[in-house]
Design an enzyme around this catalytic site. Structure first.
Site, PDB file in Angstrom:
ATOM      1  N   ARG A 194       0.822  -1.230   0.000  1.00 26.49           N
ATOM      2  CA  ARG A 194       0.000   0.000   0.000  1.00 26.49           C
ATOM      3  C   ARG A 194       0.850   1.273   0.000  1.00 26.49           C
ATOM      4  O   ARG A 194       0.509   2.253   0.659  1.00 26.49           O
ATOM      5  CB  ARG A 194      -0.969   0.035   1.191  1.00 26.49           C
ATOM      6  CG  ARG A 194      -1.897  -1.124   1.296  1.00 26.49           C
ATOM      7  CD  ARG A 194      -2.924  -1.193   0.176  1.00 26.49           C
ATOM      8  NE  ARG A 194      -3.560  -2.489   0.230  1.00 26.49           N
ATOM      9  CZ  ARG A 194      -3.135  -3.543  -0.481  1.00 26.49           C
ATOM     10  NH1 ARG A 194      -2.129  -3.451  -1.319  1.00 26.49           N
ATOM     11  NH2 ARG A 194      -3.743  -4.706  -0.363  1.00 26.49           N
ATOM     12  N   SER A 244     -10.841  -0.442   3.775  1.00 26.93           N
ATOM     13  CA  SER A 244     -10.138  -0.685   5.041  1.00 26.93           C
ATOM     14  C   SER A 244      -9.481   0.600   5.537  1.00 26.93           C
ATOM     15  O   SER A 244      -8.746   1.240   4.790  1.00 26.93           O
ATOM     16  CB  SER A 244      -9.051  -1.743   4.846  1.00 26.93           C
ATOM     17  OG  SER A 244      -9.653  -2.978   4.555  1.00 26.93           O
ATOM     18  N   GLU A 314      -4.503   3.229   6.633  1.00 24.45           N
ATOM     19  CA  GLU A 314      -4.392   2.939   5.199  1.00 24.45           C
ATOM     20  C   GLU A 314      -5.011   4.091   4.408  1.00 24.45           C
ATOM     21  O   GLU A 314      -4.507   4.479   3.359  1.00 24.45           O
ATOM     22  CB  GLU A 314      -5.103   1.620   4.862  1.00 24.45           C
ATOM     23  CG  GLU A 314      -5.073   1.327   3.373  1.00 24.45           C
ATOM     24  CD  GLU A 314      -5.405  -0.119   3.031  1.00 24.45           C
ATOM     25  OE1 GLU A 314      -5.062  -1.025   3.817  1.00 24.45           O
ATOM     26  OE2 GLU A 314      -6.000  -0.335   1.966  1.00 24.45           O
TER      27      GLU A 314
END
Ligand SMILES: Cc1cc2nc3c(=O)[nH]c(=O)nc-3n(C[C@H](O)[C@H](O)[C@H](O)COP(=O)(O)OP(=O)(O)OC[C@H]3O[C@@H](n4cnc5c(N)ncnc54)[C@H](O)[C@@H]3O)c2cc1C
Length: 325
Positions: A194, A244, A314
């Site tokens: 990520r 998320s 995130e």
């Protein structure tokens, strides 16, 4: 946890800044063929449906417009944020100072090759997955159900445990912060879980060459359908969210940690920890960024207090989040 918090500015300063914004917006509008809006509510451009106004919101018509916008921001010393579908950001209630540039629906051309595709940054992942099934190319299946654009996916290295978009990049065309076009290799993105270095380099990705594998159409479709069903069974896909909220720590999924800690259903105003997936924080209708931030802080403290796990965000906090948030 980096909260990315900024302070709100006093009213007289805001009034002066407002006048400057109006002048800058009018000047920029004269340079472009695309649209320029002042005080555009970012709640309209994020999947959380949360976020105050962007001072100057630009939808460039073409590359010339985009380069002119980037150079304008640089010359005026204005911050400039490129967004895709707003599906990985929480914009503060006080909005975003400077320019916000939305590439989609322009910059969305897709050319399918025998073993890949040339894709504009504004193209939606959903469209890519669908068309890859039609032409019989494998590699994009793990992107099914991710509601972002290619640009946003390349910036965040979007993906799942079955693969990330960075794995597919052969090369890309980016516009640097001086408005110059550059060709990047996959290595220049420095992809990790990520993460890409697009942020730190302040570059905007315009298009990319993705490498894909020729495969039987029915196999690609079957994999897409399997992953789609798995996602639908686990995630609250109809709710307003940004997916998320926390990254998965190495050893265990963030959702499992929060579930075990009893976070599901906890609310701060209209912000709620999904009852279906504890790492999805959802807007039940009128949630503010302040409420969402409070809920995020609560969930973070819960995981830290119960299990000593320091969850990392995130999603990205963008714009001005007031002190009281
Ligand atoms: C229901 C749901 C499910 C999700 N599932 C997943 C998942 O499984 N895996 C996953 O990784 N994510 C997931 N997400 C999060 C999100 O969809 C992805 O991160 C997506 O790739 C973000 O794309 P975007 O176009 O919306 O980017 P945005 O949210 O608009 O932007 C994200 C970041 O990318 C930058 N950016 C956008 N376009 C460009 C560009 N052209 N050049 C440079 N920088 C750019 C922005 O400045 C920002 O920093 C999910 C979100 C939702 C709502």
């Amino acid at each position: 946890m980096n909260t990315g918090q900024q302070t709100c500015v006093a009213a007289p300063v805001v009034a002066k800044a407002r006048r400057q914004t109006e002048l800058a917006g009018a000047e920029l509008a004269k340079l472009l063929r695309g649209r320029v809006h002042l005080d555009e509510p970012m709640a309209r451009h994020t999947t959380f449906r949360i976020g105050g106004p962007a001072d100057i919101f630009v939808q460039p018509h073409d590359m010339e417009d985009l380069a002119a916008t980037i150079r304008f921001a640089r010359d005026k010393g204005l911050p400039c944020k490129v967004i895709g579908n707003g599906s990985n950001v929480l914009v503060g209630d006080a909005g975003i100072r400077g320019l916000v540039v939305r590439l989609a629906p322009k910059f969305s051309d897709v050319e399918w090759l025998e073993d890949g595709a040339l894709v504009g940054a504004g193209a939606r992942l959903a469209r890519l997955v669908k068309e890859a099934c039609e032409v019989g190319l494998s590699g994009l299946e793990s992107a099914v159900g991710i509601p972002g654009t290619l640009g946003g996916a390349l910036a965040t290295n979007a993906g799942t445990d079955t693969g990330s978009i960075g794995d597919l990049v052969a090369r890309a065309t980016v516009l640097d912060h001086d408005g110059e076009l550059r060709e990047w290799t996959a290595e220049q993105f420095a992809y990790r879980y990520r993460y890409s270095n697009l942020h730190s380099s302040r570059a905007s990705v315009i298009c990319a060459h993705l490498r894909l594998e020729p495969a039987a159409k029915e196999d690609v479709v079957a994999k897409v359908n399997r992953l789609k069903a798995k996602r639908a069974g686990r995630q609250p896909l109809r709710a307003w969210s940004a997916g998320s909220v926390f990254k998965n720590p190495r050893a265990v999924a963030a959702g499992k940690v929060l579930d075990r800690a009893g976070a599901k259903g906890h609310r701060m105003g209209a912000a709620e920890v999904s009852r279906k997936h504890a790492n999805f924080l959802i807007n039940r209708g009128s949630a503010t960024a302040a409420q969402m931030r409070e809920l995020i802080a609560w969930a973070h403290e819960l995981a830290l207090g119960r299990y000593g796990i320091d969850l990392e965000l995130e999603i990205e906090l963008v714009g001005e989040h007031c002190n009281h948030e």
